[in-house]
Every structure is written in C-alpha cells, then in structure tokens.
Design an enzyme around this catalytic site. Structure first.
Site, short mmCIF file in Angstrom:
data_model
loop_
_atom_site.label_atom_id
_atom_site.label_comp_id
_atom_site.label_asym_id
_atom_site.label_seq_id
_atom_site.Cartn_x
_atom_site.Cartn_y
_atom_site.Cartn_z
N PRO A 272 45.55 45.47 40.38
CA PRO A 272 46.72 46.23 40.86
C PRO A 272 46.66 46.36 42.39
O PRO A 272 45.74 46.97 42.93
CB PRO A 272 46.57 47.59 40.17
CG PRO A 272 45.10 47.72 39.91
CD PRO A 272 44.59 46.32 39.67
N ASP A 442 43.36 46.47 46.98
CA ASP A 442 43.08 46.81 45.59
C ASP A 442 43.28 48.32 45.43
O ASP A 442 42.50 49.12 45.95
CB ASP A 442 41.64 46.41 45.27
CG ASP A 442 41.27 46.64 43.80
OD1 ASP A 442 42.01 47.35 43.09
OD2 ASP A 442 40.21 46.11 43.38
N HIS A 443 44.32 48.70 44.67
CA HIS A 443 44.67 50.12 44.55
C HIS A 443 43.70 50.89 43.65
O HIS A 443 43.76 52.12 43.58
CB HIS A 443 46.10 50.27 44.02
CG HIS A 443 46.80 51.48 44.56
ND1 HIS A 443 46.14 52.61 44.97
CD2 HIS A 443 48.13 51.73 44.76
CE1 HIS A 443 47.01 53.51 45.39
NE2 HIS A 443 48.22 52.99 45.29
N ARG A 444 42.80 50.20 42.97
CA ARG A 444 41.79 50.90 42.17
C ARG A 444 40.76 51.58 43.07
O ARG A 444 40.12 52.56 42.66
CB ARG A 444 41.07 49.92 41.24
CG ARG A 444 41.96 49.24 40.21
CD ARG A 444 41.19 48.17 39.45
NE ARG A 444 40.70 47.12 40.35
CZ ARG A 444 39.96 46.08 39.94
NH1 ARG A 444 39.64 45.97 38.66
NH2 ARG A 444 39.56 45.18 40.80
N VAL A 445 40.63 51.06 44.28
CA VAL A 445 39.58 51.53 45.19
C VAL A 445 40.16 52.12 46.47
O VAL A 445 39.69 53.14 46.99
CB VAL A 445 38.63 50.37 45.55
CG1 VAL A 445 37.53 50.83 46.48
CG2 VAL A 445 38.04 49.74 44.30
#
Length: 470
Positions: A272, A442-445
């Site tokens: 994502p 990376d939108h997870r991080v």
C-alpha cells in the site's frame, strides 16, 4: 560462490542413492577397500543475485573437449542484472555442453558436465545425451551411497564411480582467446561479436586495460568511417533505405532483465503506497554545481548527497518492511539511483552516501554507471539500496511518479529544474529555478507527516547547500 551450490556425484558403473549434500555416509568397515574410480561433475547455473531465478548463456568461452584449470573462465552468464564470467574451481575437461549459447536454464540446473579425466568424456557425453537414464538408475537401487565431496577415497564407503558434483563457480576472470589473454568485459565480448570487431585490435580503457563496451563501439565506428571513406560516391537521387532495427507486429519475449523488472513491478502492487509532492528552489544548488563541476562533481551525486543528509535526520523514511509484520531502521543510508541501460533498468547503489564526501561520491557514481552499462555490476552494487532516486529531469520532464521497489520504504522522482515565475516575500514578482519532487512511500511504515517533514529538510539542504561539500 561455493556456498550457492550443492555437491553431488553421478554414478557411472553402479546406481546411487541421493542423500543430503552435507551428511556423512554410514560407516561400513567391510567396504573400505573399495575406491572411487572417477568423477563427472555437473556445472550448475549459479545464482548470481538474490532475485535471480534463471540465467541465460551469453557465450561459452571454452568448447567441448577443452582442458580446464582451476580458476579458468568457462561461460558468460546473463543474470537478471548483469553479465558475469563463471569460472571453475576444479581441474578437468569440459566434456559436454547441455545448454547452448542463447539458452535459458533455471538456477541450480545443469548446464554442462566436467570430466575429471579424458577417458570419462565419452561417458559424460552419453549422460548428457540421455539424462533420464541417469535419474532412472539413481532411483532404482537404494543400496548405494553418495560420497560427500569432502570425504576422500580412503574413507569413501560404496562403489560410487561418478556421481555428478556441481562445479563451484566464481565471477570476474579474464577470458582467453586464441591462445592470447584478452581482458574484456562479457558485454564487450558480446558486442564485439555483434559488430564483427576483433578484440585483439581494440585498446582497452577500463581498469588495468580491460576492454569495455565503449572501446568496442569506438573501434566499430572507426571501421565504419574507414569503410564509408572507401566507398564510391552515390549518384544523385540514389539512396539506400536503412534496415529497420525491429520488425513491427512481432511478439518479443522478455530478456532476463526485463523479466526481473516485471516480477518486481508486480510484487510492488502488494504494497500500500501513497505519494507526496514538493517544490524546491534550486538556484543555490545550480550555482554550486557550476562552481565544482570542473572537479568532476555530478548533479546525481549532489542530489544523492542531499537526500542522504536529509534521511539521516528522518530515519523512518530510510526504513523498510519485508514481512508485513515488522520494519527495520536500516543502519546504513544507501542511495540507489535508477539508470536506463540497453534492454532494461538497473539501480546502482551509492553506499553510505551521507558519510562519503561529494568528490569521492561523484567518482564512485561514474564508476558504477560505466559498470552498469557494461553489465558488470556485482550484486552488492545494485541490491543494497535503502532509498531510491529516479531522475528524468535531463529529459525535460517536470514531474512524474515512480513505482516503489520491493523491500524499500520510499522512492523519490525528481523532475527538471526550470525557470518559474514566483511571488516574493515582499509581494513582488520574481523568477527562480524550481524543481518538483514526488515521493512514493510504503504506508505501512511511513506516514504523510513523515514525508512532509523529510521533504522540508531536503528543501532546506538544497536551497542552502553549504553542507554538501563538507
């Protein structure tokens, strides 16, 4: 590269049972008098990078029947990123070539057989012609044992005459041609074949006189110029239409590199991502570049250095998530920079870019680009990036978005620096050089505020670049 390959022996006069490559066979004192008579080793397709799943044979340096000495180059293999010489760590004879030039083989599969003695060449050839018979005999008898490579003949248990063992390989060894050493990159040798250039007539400009691609191209251009000068002048109106470089309407399979790029791009779809753009004034950076360009400094090195200094203050933007459950604050700031090469794309890495001075960084970048275009980059020179730059500004592109490479946290797309009419702080109209940068993350991080503050820091460094030359 020995750790990349497993070792096994192929039985010639008696069948054998495969065991794990590092298991010592059971002790059988009654069989100690039996000895190993011969060995036929398989040359496996090596894994030349962590992402390589298959390799293409560019050219065989040796031919069937040639005697090989430990350390001699045997074959040039095209991985997903580079062409590399593969050399043997064993003496013997190249008995049978199983994958011809231009052929593709999975990593770990046999591409040739190496016989220990000249007498075994015929046996190896028969095995190569009918490999199914060897596998059938191997499964037929569970009584025989496999001899690990590190076990000598005196302690070898069963009558294993020749079970195929992988020939351990390594890279970067000059090829031998016509009895004379000619040191050239694999891509240069490939290019020389295509352009009909005799390498013996080419003067190398690479390290230690190594012939690189540009040397071959220069020799070919010189030959064309001489040939054109010798041709009679054509009559007015007569012209020869050049042959097209490609045939429209045809379907062309991916090259090894294109296949790797395709897999990485598909893999990136599972991450994502989001994008943040920023406008940076480059007047001060442009002035600094003009001042130190004569000392060999490149704009790519300046941008990489500025990015690295900004990342040092925002380590989360330099982090990466690989398993979807945790992320790593990378201990080094390694800036990967996308470079377009013939038939694909590669990202040479400027390691520890925050710690290296701008002059050394520029020299390193030029070296990496030359190696990339000659397809001579080593794996650690293209797969260790923690943050990626992609610059299309030299083509006049003012803005674009880049796709996040798998295993990294962010990539920054850099547009051209162009004169822009702006409003000054005192309410007047002025002109400044500005460039657009867009970061994909990376939108997870990494979150929006992380990128916003990182870009603010980057803009301050570029707009006041005094720290770049420290």
């Amino acid at each position: 590269m020995a750790h990349l390959l497993n070792t096994s022996f192929v039985a010639v006069s008696s069948p054998s049972l495969r065991r794990g490559p590092f298991l010592r066979p059971p002790f059988h004192p009654r069989r100690r008098s039996l000895q190993v008579q011969a060995k036929i080793r398989e040359i496996f397709m090596p894994a030349l990078s962590s992402t390589m799943t298959e390799g293409k044979i560019v050219s065989w340096i040796k031919t069937e029947g040639d005697k090989l000495a430990k350390g001699e180059s045997v074959v040039v293999v095209e991985s997903d990123k580079a062409d590399m010489d593969v050399e043997t760590f064993y003496d013997g004879y190249l008995a049978a070539i199983m994958v011809d030039e231009g052929g593709v083989a999975p990593v770990g599969s046999a591409i040739a057989l190496l016989a220990e003695t000249e007498d075994e060449i015929s046996v190896a050839k028969s095995r190569a012609a009918d490999p199914s018979s060897a596998s059938a005999s191997a499964s037929a008898s569970p009584a025989s044992e496999k001899i690990p490579e590190n076990v000598g003949a005196a302690t070898a248990a069963p009558v294993a005459v020749a079970k195929a063992a992988p020939v351990v390989v390594a890279s970067t060894h000059p090829a031998s041609e016509g009895g004379k050493r000619i040191v050239a990159s694999p891509y240069a040798k490939k290019l020389a074949k295509e352009l009909n250039v005799e390498l013996a007539t080419v003067v190398g400009t690479g390290p230690l006189g190594r012939i690189v691609a540009k040397d071959v191209e220069a020799a070919a251009s010189a030959a064309v110029s001489v040939s054109d000068a010798a041709k009679p002048v054509s009559a007015p109106g007569s012209s020869t239409k050049p042959a097209p470089s490609l045939e429209l309407g045809t379907t062309v399979p991916f090259t090894t590199m294109q296949g790797a790029v395709s897999r990485n791009m598909v893999e990136s779809l599972a991450v994502p991502t989001f994008r943040v753009g920023y406008t940076i004034t480059t007047d001060a950076l442009d002035a600094l570049y003009k001042k130190i360009k004569s000392k060999g400094v490149t704009m790519t090195a300046l941008l990489a250095k500025a990015t690295a200094l900004a990342l040092a203050k925002h380590p989360v933007v330099n982090s990466s998530c690989r398993d979807g459950k945790s992320f790593t604050y990378n201990s080094s700031i390694n800036i990967a920079v996308a470079v377009a090469i013939d038939g694909g794309l590669i990202t040479p890495v400027l390691q520890d870019a925050d710690k290296v001075d701008i002059y050394s960084l520029s020299r390193k970048w030029k070296e990496l680009v030359d190696k990339a275009r000659a397809k001579q980059l080593q794996p650690q020179e293209y797969n260790t990036g923690t943050f990626t730059l992609s610059n299309l500004g030299m083509f006049g592109v003012d803005r674009f978005d880049a796709i996040l490479p798998p295993g990294t946290g962010a990539i920054m797309a850099v547009g051209a620096s162009i004169p822009t009419v702006v409003g000054t702080k005192d309410g007047r109209i002025g002109k400044k050089n500005q460039m657009q940068v867009n970061v994909t993350a990376d939108h997870r991080v990494i979150y929006g505020a992380d990128l916003a503050t990182f870009l603010q820091t980057l803009a301050k460094i570029i707009e006041d670049p005094k720290d770049l030359t420290l």
